[in-house]
Structures are given as C-alpha cells and as structure tokens.
Design an enzyme around this catalytic site. Structure first.
Site, PDB file in Angstrom:
ATOM      1  N   SER A 145      -9.856  -0.268   7.003  1.00  0.00           N
ATOM      2  CA  SER A 145      -8.973  -0.319   6.052  1.00  0.00           C
ATOM      3  C   SER A 145      -8.945  -1.816   5.408  1.00  0.00           C
ATOM      4  O   SER A 145      -8.355  -1.297   4.699  1.00  0.00           O
ATOM      5  CB  SER A 145      -8.819   0.835   6.044  1.00  0.00           C
ATOM      6  OG  SER A 145      -9.165   1.905   6.455  1.00  0.00           O
ATOM      7  N   SER A 188      -9.771   2.396   2.877  1.00  0.00           N
ATOM      8  CA  SER A 188      -9.221   3.258   2.212  1.00  0.00           C
ATOM      9  C   SER A 188      -7.590   2.243   2.038  1.00  0.00           C
ATOM     10  O   SER A 188      -6.925   2.127   0.359  1.00  0.00           O
ATOM     11  CB  SER A 188      -7.619   3.683   2.979  1.00  0.00           C
ATOM     12  OG  SER A 188      -7.308   3.388   4.157  1.00  0.00           O
ATOM     13  N   LYS A 237       0.662  -0.921   0.293  1.00  0.00           N
ATOM     14  CA  LYS A 237       0.296  -0.034   0.254  1.00  0.00           C
ATOM     15  C   LYS A 237       0.838   1.143   0.174  1.00  0.00           C
ATOM     16  O   LYS A 237       1.919   1.350   0.275  1.00  0.00           O
ATOM     17  CB  LYS A 237      -1.167  -0.127   1.237  1.00  0.00           C
ATOM     18  CG  LYS A 237      -2.192   1.185   1.158  1.00  0.00           C
ATOM     19  CD  LYS A 237      -2.453   0.529   1.997  1.00  0.00           C
ATOM     20  CE  LYS A 237      -3.787   1.686   2.770  1.00  0.00           C
ATOM     21  NZ  LYS A 237      -4.703   1.979   4.168  1.00  0.00           N
TER      22      LYS A 237
END
Length: 529
Positions: free
Chosen positions: A201, A177, A96
C-alpha cells in the site's frame, strides 16, 4: 524574523512554476532552512497554497493549517536561536488518516464507522515527527481501513493521480491504500508523507505517482497508534521524492518502543541509513527472481526492469538470477491471512463505544432479556452494515469464513505454513550471497479511476509487493521511467531482514543515473483551478 532574498521569495511564491518549491526534494528544502535563506513559515504557507490549488485531487481530508503555522513559527525561533532539531525541523509533512493524532483532526481511517472520532493520544510515529520538528499539515485520504489498491474505497471519495491527463473522464488512480500520501508528494504539497504498507500500500502508489515509497522491515517503526488492518503484516511506512530523502527520514521514525511489543528493540545509531549522495555498488550482488517474469507482464514493464538491471550494473553491482519458487502462492496466502486478521481486528467496531451508530428506530426494546439481546444484535448489524463499505465487508466476511470451524484447517492453517515457506525462500536467496532483489513494483502502470475493475483484478495489482510483506522484509519502490503514455513506472528493491541501509544504497545509486526532472506532473504544477 528570518530574511529571504529576492530569488528565494520568487522560488516560494510562484506556485505555478514547477521549478519552484513544489519540485524540490526534502534535502533541498532542509538545506534552504538550514542556511536561513527561507523560513519554516514561508515554506509552510507555500505548501498550504499548493494544497488549496490541488483540492480537485481530493488528497487532504482534514486540515491542520493553523496549528501548522504555529509549529512553523516555533521552528523559526528554534533555528534563529541555534536550537534546530535536525533535518526535519520546519519541514511540512502529511499524515495518512490511519494514524492517531491528538489534535483537531479526526482519525477516521477513511470509514464512516469512525466518523468524528478524535484520538485522545498520539501515535508513536507522528510523535517522532513532531519531536523532530516536522510540521503536519493534515490527514490524507485512504482506502477504508487500508483495504484497496486505488484509494477509491473511502467515505471521502476517490483520490486522483496528479499524472492524469485530465481530472475528469481521463482521471487515473493514485494507487492504494496510501494513494493520497503518494499524490501529495507528487503534486508538491508536502516533502514527506506517512503511509502504511500491509501488502504493497506504499510501494504500489509510489510507482503509480512517480515518487519513492519505502516499507521498512516489519517492526522497524512502531505500530502504536496505527489503526489495525492485519496486525502481522501492517507496517508504518512513508513517501518522499527521492531515496536520499528517505534515508534522512527513516532513522528519525525508527527505534525501540515500549508501547509496541512487535517493534524491533535494537537501538539505532545516529548515522544509520544517512548515506552519501554519490555511491558505487562494487561488491553488491543483486538477485533477479525468475518467478517474477510472469506471463502477464507487458513488454513495457520488462523493458523498465532491464533498464534497472543496467543501471545497477553501471553502478558496479553484480546481477544474477535467483529463484523464489513459492512466489506463485503468495497472493492467495496473503489474502487468507489478511482477511482473517481483519475479521478479528474490525470486530471491535460495533457502534457502542465510539464512531457511527445506527439509528434505533424500529428496534423494539423492553425488559425481556431475549428481546434486549435481539435489539443489541440488530444494532450491531445495522451499525456495521451502514458503517463499513463494500470492500471492507467483503474482506470481513472472507476472513470470518476462513476462521470458521469448517474452513480453519483447510485455509488459515495452510496459509500460515505457506507463509513460513515463502519466508524461507527469501532466506535461501540471501544466504546464497545475494544482497538485494530487484523486481517491478507493479505489473502495469496506473489505470483508469472510472473502470469497473473486478475485485480479483484489483488484488492482482499487489502481486509483486505481497511476497516481501509476507516475509516482513524491507523494500522500496523507486521511479525509474515513463511509459509510452507518459505515466510513471517503478522498480522495487527488496532487502534482507533489517537491512534497509542496503536497499537505500542501491536505490540512491539508481537515482544517480535517472533524470528525476521527468517525474514531475506538470499539469498539477501549472495549476488546476
């Protein structure tokens, strides 16, 4: 050079066949490498091919393919010399874009304000991946600074859920996210992917994309090198295809770290969390919190919850009802605390030291001290207005308000008190003899990417995951069923402090009763070009 027989060559090369590499688990890929029936370079090239074939989903925002191929060659040399570093050696992974890496890929956190920033150091968690021999293929898209539930608040655009019926008008959100990390696992691009979980998330996108997402206990994995959103809640986490895969990865990323004062300093035993593939749950008590039966839950989610209870009972667990009375206050408590910490953490982004800087055109500067101060203030305002997206600005302003003199006592201090009481609720349940809690991961399945959802409605997507985050507890989302529309639905297991091994044991037992072949988005595996 490692040899690959004809069957394995076909297994790797046929990128359109969902029985190929893209449908395999990390454990299966690791076994193939261990037996030297495939090479790390072949495996890496197959994943790169799949990334190229799924560009339409907008998952990878920066590629590190050349360095990945070099790392794969080095892995093959180690293995041929009998020096493999363990089960992750030669395994392609994704990262990420919230984790700093000292390589050719920028670290932008999905934000214009960090445009072009290249970290001069390596985060602890990515260094541990590299030390284990894993092969990062690039940076994955995310909601800007981790603020969102759909991976649509990103300067790189939205990530599309691989389960979407089409990738245009009927596109679904991947969750957020860390939606791109979940989508990368679901679409067969990597075997493990780093994410971050502040209020859900990792678990929420895992449920939306039909993969496993685990949030370890707060502090289990070092936060060093992870860009901060809300420091008391931020937790490095990750996705895999199965809970068994998660039990392989977690010990390799965990452990003490002198660079993070909030990291758990307990040493990790070599076999911690590496559990057998077949488990029974005799003697395990599972709690079902009655407060999670909220009125808004669709019947479909309730049915999946009942199905999960049945699976655990069949595995030998005892299921009882429990109470977490302050659950209803978790959502407002979380957003008060998270926004307050975001306001503080993001104050460092001013356009002076690194990242985006607004143009100085139109700003009058002379030797007068007051004019210089006004010019600097104008630069800060322009930079932050241009650099931060709408959702980040909304949360910064909310956080600044609750920290203000007139609101601090009424909002922030009360939220801190309620958080402690929520943590006590969980402690009471575990002290009563409950080993693990079972809840839905999300109140609904994945929703349309093109809907104009109200920000409050978006906040509600985290209603099931936020309480465990406030308490800092380990939790995992496991894909459990498909909706009537054919989209994945997940269940969440929450454990007592530092007991990731217990939730993994329960998750693997559930997996043994679920047909995981159903959790393959065949449209992506058949190709999108």
């Amino acid at each position: 050079m490692l040899k690959s027989n004809a069957r394995n060559a076909k297994w790797l090369v046929n990128a359109r066949n969902f029985t190929s590499i893209k449908g395999k688990s990390l454990a299966e890929a690791s076994k193939a490498l261990e037996t030297q029936t495939i090479s790390a370079l072949e495996l890496t090239n197959a994943c790169i091919e799949q990334i190229e074939a799924t560009r339409q989903l907008n998952m990878f925002v920066a590629d590190t393919f050349e360095s990945a191929r070099q790392l794969a060659k080095e892995s093959d040399i180690r293995r041929s010399n009998g020096n493999a570093r363990g089960p992750l050696d030669g395994i392609p992974v994704g990262v990420k874009d919230i984790f700093c890496m000292n390589n050719e890929a920028p670290t932008t956190c999905g934000s214009k304000i960090l445009e072009g920033f290249k970290s001069p150091y390596e985060s602890t968690v990515t260094q541990r991946l590299l030390d284990a021999g894993a092969i990062p293929l690039g940076k994955l898209n995310m909601d800007e600074f981790g603020m969102g539930s759909a991976t649509k608040y990103s300067k790189f655009g939205s990530t599309i859920n691989p389960w979407s019926k089409d990738f245009d008008k009927n596109a679904l959100v991947a969750g957020g996210s860390s939606g791109a990390s979940a989508a990368a696992i679901a679409s067969g691009c990597v075997f493990a992917a780093l994410g971050s979980d502040t209020g859900g998330s990792v678990r929420q996108p895992a449920a939306y994309c039909g993969v496993t997402g685990i949030k370890p206990n707060y502090g289990r994995i070092s936060r060093h090198g992870m860009i901060a959103y809300a420091s008391s809640l931020d937790t490095p986490a990750f996705f895999t295809k199965t809970a068994k895969d998660a039990s392989i990865v977690l010990p390799l990323l965990s452990g003490p770290d002198g660079k993070d004062s909030t990291a758990i300093q307990d040493s990790i035993s070599p076999g911690w969390c590496q559990l057998p593939s077949s488990l029974n749950l005799n003697g395990l008590t599972v709690g079902v919190p009655k407060e999670y039966f909220v009125q808004e839950l669709p019947e479909e989610i309730l049915n999946v919850w009942d199905q999960g209870i049945k699976h655990l009972k069949e595995a030998g667990a005892r299921v009882v009802e429990t109470s977490l009375p302050l659950t209803k206050y978790a959502l407002p408590t979380y957003y008060i605390l998270a926004c307050a910490e975001a306001s503080s953490n993001l104050s460092r982004y001013d356009g002076v030291r690194y990242g985006h800087r607004a143009t100085t055109e139109g700003i009058a500067v002379n030797n007068d001290d007051s004019n210089q101060a006004n010019a600097l203030h104008d630069l800060y305002c322009r930079t932050r207005s241009e650099g931060f997206g709408e959702e980040v600005q909304r949360r910064i302003l909310s956080g600044t308000f609750v920290l203000s003199a007139g609101a601090f006592n009424d909002y922030y201090e009360r939220a801190v008190i309620v958080r402690e009481r929520i943590r006590k609720d969980f402690a009471n349940s575990f002290e009563s003899g409950i080993d693990v809690l079972l809840t839905p991961t999300t109140p609904t399945g994945p929703f349309s990417l093109h809907g104009n959802a109200d920000p409050i409605d978006m906040f509600m997507n985290d209603i099931m995951t936020i309480p465990a985050s406030l308490a800092g507890l380990p939790s995992i989302s496991v894909p459990t069923a498909l909706s009537a529309d054919g989209f994945p639905l997940g269940l969440q297991l929450i454990g007592a402090p530092k007991e990731e091994d217990i939730i993994l044991q329960a998750a693997i037992a559930m997996e043994n009763q679920i047909n995981f072949n159903q959790f393959i988005p065949t449209r992506v595996y058949e190709g999108t070009r």
